[in-house]
Design a protein around this motif. Sequence first.
Motif, PDB file in Angstrom:
ATOM      1  N   LEU A  22       0.831  -1.203   0.000  1.00 44.27           N
ATOM      2  CA  LEU A  22       0.000   0.000   0.000  1.00 44.27           C
ATOM      3  C   LEU A  22       0.866   1.253   0.000  1.00 44.27           C
ATOM      4  CD1 LEU A  22      -2.757  -1.066   2.554  1.00 44.27           C
ATOM      5  CD2 LEU A  22      -3.000  -0.852   0.077  1.00 44.27           C
ATOM      6  N   GLY A  23       2.005   1.190   0.687  1.00 45.55           N
ATOM      7  CA  GLY A  23       2.917   2.316   0.674  1.00 45.55           C
ATOM      8  C   GLY A  23       3.441   2.616  -0.717  1.00 45.55           C
ATOM      9  N   ARG A  24       3.706   1.553  -1.516  1.00 45.20           N
ATOM     10  CA  ARG A  24       4.135   1.754  -2.889  1.00 45.20           C
ATOM     11  C   ARG A  24       3.024   2.395  -3.721  1.00 45.20           C
ATOM     12  NH1 ARG A  24       7.932   3.491  -3.490  1.00 45.20           N
ATOM     13  NH2 ARG A  24       7.688   3.240  -5.738  1.00 45.20           N
ATOM     14  N   MET A  25       1.775   1.997  -3.459  1.00 46.44           N
ATOM     15  CA  MET A  25       0.664   2.628  -4.170  1.00 46.44           C
ATOM     16  C   MET A  25       0.594   4.118  -3.832  1.00 46.44           C
ATOM     17  SD  MET A  25      -3.464   2.099  -3.760  1.00 46.44           S
ATOM     18  CE  MET A  25      -3.422   2.883  -2.141  1.00 46.44           C
ATOM     19  N   HIS A  26       0.658   4.442  -2.542  1.00 47.21           N
ATOM     20  CA  HIS A  26       0.584   5.851  -2.143  1.00 47.21           C
ATOM     21  C   HIS A  26       1.745   6.647  -2.727  1.00 47.21           C
ATOM     22  CE1 HIS A  26      -2.848   5.113   0.315  1.00 47.21           C
ATOM     23  NE2 HIS A  26      -2.206   4.448   1.266  1.00 47.21           N
ATOM     24  N   GLU A  27       2.931   6.055  -2.753  1.00 49.39           N
ATOM     25  CA  GLU A  27       4.090   6.747  -3.303  1.00 49.39           C
ATOM     26  C   GLU A  27       3.921   6.973  -4.803  1.00 49.39           C
ATOM     27  OE1 GLU A  27       7.627   8.773  -3.433  1.00 49.39           O
ATOM     28  OE2 GLU A  27       6.455   8.132  -1.688  1.00 49.39           O
ATOM     29  N   THR A  28       3.307   6.018  -5.495  1.00 47.72           N
ATOM     30  CA  THR A  28       3.063   6.156  -6.933  1.00 47.72           C
ATOM     31  C   THR A  28       2.240   7.407  -7.225  1.00 47.72           C
ATOM     32  OG1 THR A  28       3.139   3.743  -7.256  1.00 47.72           O
ATOM     33  CG2 THR A  28       2.028   5.046  -8.956  1.00 47.72           C
ATOM     34  N   PHE A  29       1.269   7.713  -6.346  1.00 48.36           N
ATOM     35  CA  PHE A  29       0.361   8.830  -6.577  1.00 48.36           C
ATOM     36  C   PHE A  29       0.705  10.059  -5.733  1.00 48.36           C
ATOM     37  CE2 PHE A  29      -2.031   5.187  -8.046  1.00 48.36           C
ATOM     38  CZ  PHE A  29      -2.701   5.670  -9.154  1.00 48.36           C
ATOM     39  N   ALA A  30       1.859  10.041  -5.073  1.00 48.76           N
ATOM     40  CA  ALA A  30       2.181  11.117  -4.134  1.00 48.76           C
ATOM     41  C   ALA A  30       2.199  12.487  -4.799  1.00 48.76           C
ATOM     42  CB  ALA A  30       3.520  10.837  -3.467  1.00 48.76           C
ATOM     43  N   ALA A  31       2.670  12.576  -6.027  1.00 52.44           N
ATOM     44  CA  ALA A  31       2.764  13.865  -6.723  1.00 52.44           C
ATOM     45  C   ALA A  31       1.511  14.191  -7.528  1.00 52.44           C
ATOM     46  CB  ALA A  31       3.981  13.868  -7.648  1.00 52.44           C
ATOM     47  N   CYS A  32       0.528  13.306  -7.502  1.00 49.68           N
ATOM     48  CA  CYS A  32      -0.649  13.426  -8.378  1.00 49.68           C
ATOM     49  C   CYS A  32      -1.798  14.040  -7.586  1.00 49.68           C
ATOM     50  CB  CYS A  32      -1.018  12.064  -8.945  1.00 49.68           C
ATOM     51  SG  CYS A  32       0.373  11.213  -9.715  1.00 49.68           S
ATOM     52  N   ASN A  33      -1.778  15.344  -7.467  1.00 53.19           N
ATOM     53  CA  ASN A  33      -2.737  16.040  -6.625  1.00 53.19           C
ATOM     54  C   ASN A  33      -4.143  16.042  -7.217  1.00 53.19           C
ATOM     55  OD1 ASN A  33      -3.552  17.929  -4.450  1.00 53.19           O
ATOM     56  ND2 ASN A  33      -3.755  19.382  -6.131  1.00 53.19           N
TER      57      ASN A  33
END
Length: 296
Positions: free
Chosen positions: A37-48
């Motif tokens: 789940l952390g990898r998923m959140h990191e994938t979208f971290a810059a995608c506001n």
Amino acid sequence: MTGFHRFSFSFASLLCVSACARIAPPPSVPPTANDALGRMHETFAACNAIQASAKIDRFDEHERVRGDVMLFAARTQSVRIDAVSPFGAAIATLASDGQRFALADLRSRTYYVGPASPCNLARLTSVAVPAHVLVDLLRGEAPVLKHEASAGNIAWNTRGYWAIDITSSREAKEEIHLAPRPEDWSKPWQEQRMRVLDVRISQQGYLLYHAELEDHSPAPMAAPRIDPDNLEPPLPPSGPPCDAEVPRKIHVEVAVPRSDVRFQYQQLSWNPPLPAGTFALQPSPGMRVETVSCDR
């Protein structure tokens, strides 16, 4: 063996080759569900935020409606959806900042206002889910129930994805399907960018909603917004560069009240400029104003 039986056997074998193929997990495996789940959140971290035009096909217990929409969805709970006519004119606009909901129906000249509750968001989308859930799904990310670190399990499904099971409070459960992007398959798990394929949430054994996300591909970054009269400085994008993939098809089903909506994106971009008032809709002069809640 007759020719027919040989053909039937061969055809069944071909189907099995396609349907029964087993996909091995990537060489590098996330140790825990929370790591994935952390990898998923990191994938979208810059995608506001996302801006898109889409075909929408929605129905509930009473009717089915197809049409075109323009939408903005910005984390964590801000959404704006404009339903447009075949001639490109707006016929209804829904806007919510996560607290306040407004819907301007230009056909009836009525302006509805109330709390940003699931039932109010469903007045245009037909899907009664919280605003943060709708925003996450429109961006291609899975909303995640609050849970203890030890309350998540991860297992590889040989169809090609990680199945993550989460147990939350009040007997709520969630299942999320994640898969690394194909080009990241052989990378260490800490570098893999994730696709969200499926989200299912239930409570006390009853389904609340189910979302399927398909046809993932990258989306371009939005350009700054330029004032054609040069009276205002350019409005920059609403976030940094984002390289997350976006599902071009999003299908959301809600069990109670029974409803279903399919979004098919036509054009989209990440982190569009968001002018003041994007999610704060005001009534036009002459509109009738009506306050609405879940019991109206």
